[in-house]
Design an enzyme around this catalytic site. Structure first.
Site, PDB file in Angstrom:
ATOM      1  N   LYS A 135      33.467  41.530  40.979  1.00  0.00           N
ATOM      2  CA  LYS A 135      33.978  41.279  39.624  1.00  0.00           C
ATOM      3  C   LYS A 135      33.436  39.936  39.154  1.00  0.00           C
ATOM      4  O   LYS A 135      33.325  38.995  39.953  1.00  0.00           O
ATOM      5  CB  LYS A 135      35.507  41.267  39.665  1.00  0.00           C
ATOM      6  CG  LYS A 135      36.188  41.108  38.316  1.00  0.00           C
ATOM      7  CD  LYS A 135      37.708  41.222  38.478  1.00  0.00           C
ATOM      8  CE  LYS A 135      38.449  41.083  37.171  1.00  0.00           C
ATOM      9  NZ  LYS A 135      39.913  41.278  37.328  1.00  0.00           N
ATOM     10  N   SER A 138      42.306  44.547  34.337  1.00  0.00           N
ATOM     11  CA  SER A 138      41.091  43.924  33.886  1.00  0.00           C
ATOM     12  C   SER A 138      39.871  44.220  34.759  1.00  0.00           C
ATOM     13  O   SER A 138      38.744  44.017  34.303  1.00  0.00           O
ATOM     14  CB  SER A 138      41.282  42.407  33.825  1.00  0.00           C
ATOM     15  OG  SER A 138      41.520  41.887  35.125  1.00  0.00           O
ATOM     16  N   SER A 163      45.710  44.347  37.755  1.00  0.00           N
ATOM     17  CA  SER A 163      44.303  44.490  37.397  1.00  0.00           C
ATOM     18  C   SER A 163      43.393  45.157  38.422  1.00  0.00           C
ATOM     19  O   SER A 163      42.245  45.474  38.095  1.00  0.00           O
ATOM     20  CB  SER A 163      43.711  43.132  37.043  1.00  0.00           C
ATOM     21  OG  SER A 163      43.991  42.851  35.702  1.00  0.00           O
TER      22      SER A 163
HETATM   23  N1  GLN Z   1      47.422  43.039  31.938  1.00  0.00           N
HETATM   24  C1  GLN Z   1      47.956  41.952  32.665  1.00  0.00           C
HETATM   25  C2  GLN Z   1      47.735  40.644  31.946  1.00  0.00           C
HETATM   26  O1  GLN Z   1      47.003  40.570  30.990  1.00  0.00           O
HETATM   27  C3  GLN Z   1      47.412  41.912  34.063  1.00  0.00           C
HETATM   28  C4  GLN Z   1      46.016  41.435  34.165  1.00  0.00           C
HETATM   29  C5  GLN Z   1      45.588  41.099  35.570  1.00  0.00           C
HETATM   30  O2  GLN Z   1      46.151  41.560  36.556  1.00  0.00           O
HETATM   31  N2  GLN Z   1      44.587  40.236  35.670  1.00  0.00           N
HETATM   32  O3  GLN Z   1      48.292  39.657  32.298  1.00  0.00           O
END
Ligand code: GLN
Length: 470
Positions: free
Chosen positions: A71, A146, A170
């Site tokens: 990532k 994400s 995510s």
């Molecule tokens: N959707 C969640 C947020 O925006 C989780 C994102 C993540 O785990 N990086 O905080």
């Protein structure tokens, strides 16, 4: 091919590492135009690494010669690391993250860096400065986020496995949306050094793979304490591949009733209920669990995470590093304009929310209160694992949705994280596994949850389920 199949093939000289790497690079070249799952493809470097590995002829490490993707939040020396943001569009880290180093030392081949929501803030990969990622099962749909690029790359066989991060879902949610396996480790199980921060007391790093066995193989390599990350305790680390059993006799599986409540889509409930039935048939004992604090998870999570994020984002000021504006005449203008130009809407929303929650006069009412509620949620989970070895439930209350469907409605996007954020609040581990399909044929996963540093329980139950569900 799975990690095991590639490594076995290399040891049996069925193909060379250069051949298999070229195969992946060719596939990426064709498929990435449509899916947008990679931000950077490190083609030349990958081929060079592969040739070097072929020359050394040592594929004894289970990950040796395996082409994979990281990532784009994992710092890689000499390779651009953007975190999906214009702010870091041209940032080339001078060092490797601990995870990147461990995987390199194991002999993996880095194919490239995968797309992500900007600074990992999002659940659909639509907040990326580099454009949305498409779901490989249907390009009209989001891959989740994400770590959407990482999940899509594995689902479309553009990498054998990938590394993602999970702050509030995510890894698990995109794995569920793309029909692959995603592991959110216990907080502190895998070092975060060199992984760009979103919310430092929540962030975890973990694998996205095709099988549960592959996840165990990767975890064996990336987990364990590092002197570069003081939040990685020296908790015993077993060989995780020893727990890949198919029998569930004597295993207690908790079913939290709040995870099957109103607001969870019937198609998602059906998939999870079928999975529970499978576990019962494999010999698991089912235990009913109550988690009454679940309804407070979203407000607690978003106050704390955005507060930590607003602090973490302050380093991007256009001076130390990151995007610097061309339109400033004085210092303050440099800060203001660089940040205004470099950050997208979701990051700005985080900075505003977090700064507000932390400000004098509001701190006690928001940040401090949320920190106390987090503790109560943690205690609730600790108590639950006195009664069961793992819990099972859906990952996301909704099946994969269309690109554009939710991006203008942040509240509804946040609410969809309700079943994944509790694990990050409590610091426990969770495994997302493919389990079924939605009405329109998109993947729906299930989530197994276990106590802190009990990843082996996830591998045991996860492997048994995967074999039975095959
Ligand atoms: N959707 C969640 C947020 O925006 C989780 C994102 C993540 O785990 N990086 O905080």
């Amino acid at each position: 091919m799975t990690i095991k199949e590639i490594n076995t093939g290399l040891n049996e000289k069925k193909f060379s590492c250069a051949e298999i790497t070229q195969e992946y690079l060719d596939r990426i070249e064709i498929k990435n135009r449509e899916l947008n799952s990679f931000i950077t493809i490190s083609k030349e470097r990958a081929l060079e690494e592969a040739k070097q590995l072929d020359a050394n002829k040592d594929f004894s490490h289970p990950l040796a010669g395996v082409p994979m993707a990281l990532k784009d939040v994992v710092c890689t020396q000499g390779i651009k690391t953007t975190d999906g943001s214009k702010m870091l569009e041209n940032f080339i880290p001078p060092y490797n993250a601990v995870v990147a180093d461990r995987l390199k030392n194991a002999g993996t081949v880095l194919l490239g860096k995968t797309n992500t929501d900007e600074f990992t803030m999002g659940s659909s990969n639509e907040t990326s400065y580099f454009g949305p990622v498409k779901n490989p099962h249907n390009p009209d749909y989001v891959p989740g986020g994400s770590s959407g690029g990482s999940a899509a790359a594995v689902a479309a066989h553009l990498a054998t496995f990938s590394i993602g991060t999970d702050t509030g879902g995510s890894i698990r949610q995109p794995a569920s949306f793309c029909g692959v396996v995603g592991l959110k480790v216990t907080y502190g199980r895998v070092p975060r050094y060199g992984v760009l921060s979103y919310a430092s007391s929540f962030d975890t790093v973990g694998p996205i793979t095709q099988t549960v066995e592959d996840a165990a193989i990767v975890l064996n390599t990336i987990a364990g304490p590092s002197e570069k990350d003081s939040t990685t305790p020296a908790v015993h680390m077993p060989d995780y591949t020893q727990f890949l059993k198919t029998d569930l006799k004597g295993v207690k599986v908790g079913v939290p009733k709040e995870f099957f409540a109103q607001g969870v889509d019937p198609s998602v409930i059906k998939v999870a209920e079928n999975a529970i039935e499978t576990l019962r048939q494999l010999g698991a004992e089912l235990v009913e669990i109550n988690l009454p604090m679940t309804e407070y998870a979203i407000p607690t999570y978003y106050i704390l995470v955005k507060s930590e994020a607003s602090s973490n984002m302050s380093r991007y000021d256009g001076i130390k590093y990151g995007h610097a504006t061309d339109h400033a005449k004085e210092l303050e203008e440099v800060y203001l304009k660089s940040r205004a130009e470099g950050f997208g809407d979701e990051v700005k929303r985080a900075i505003m929310l977090g700064t507000y929650a932390l400000s004098a006069g509001y701190y006690d009412a928001y940040y401090l209160k949320a920190a106390k509620v987090r503790n109560l949620i943690k205690q609730e989970y600790e108590a639950v694992f006195q009664k069961c070895d793992v819990m099972i439930g859906p990952v996301s209350p909704i099946p994969p949705f269309k690109i554009g469907e939710k991006i203008d409605d942040p509240i509804s996007m946040y609410l969809a994280d309700t079943l994944s954020v509790p694990m990050n609040l409590a610091g426990i581990c969770g495994l997302a596994l493919p389990a079924g399909k939605s009405e329109n044929g998109l993947p729906i996963g299930i989530q197994l949850m276990a106590n802190q540093f009990k990843e082996e329980n996830l591998f045991h139950v996860g492997h048994a389920f995967e074999q039975a569900n095959a």
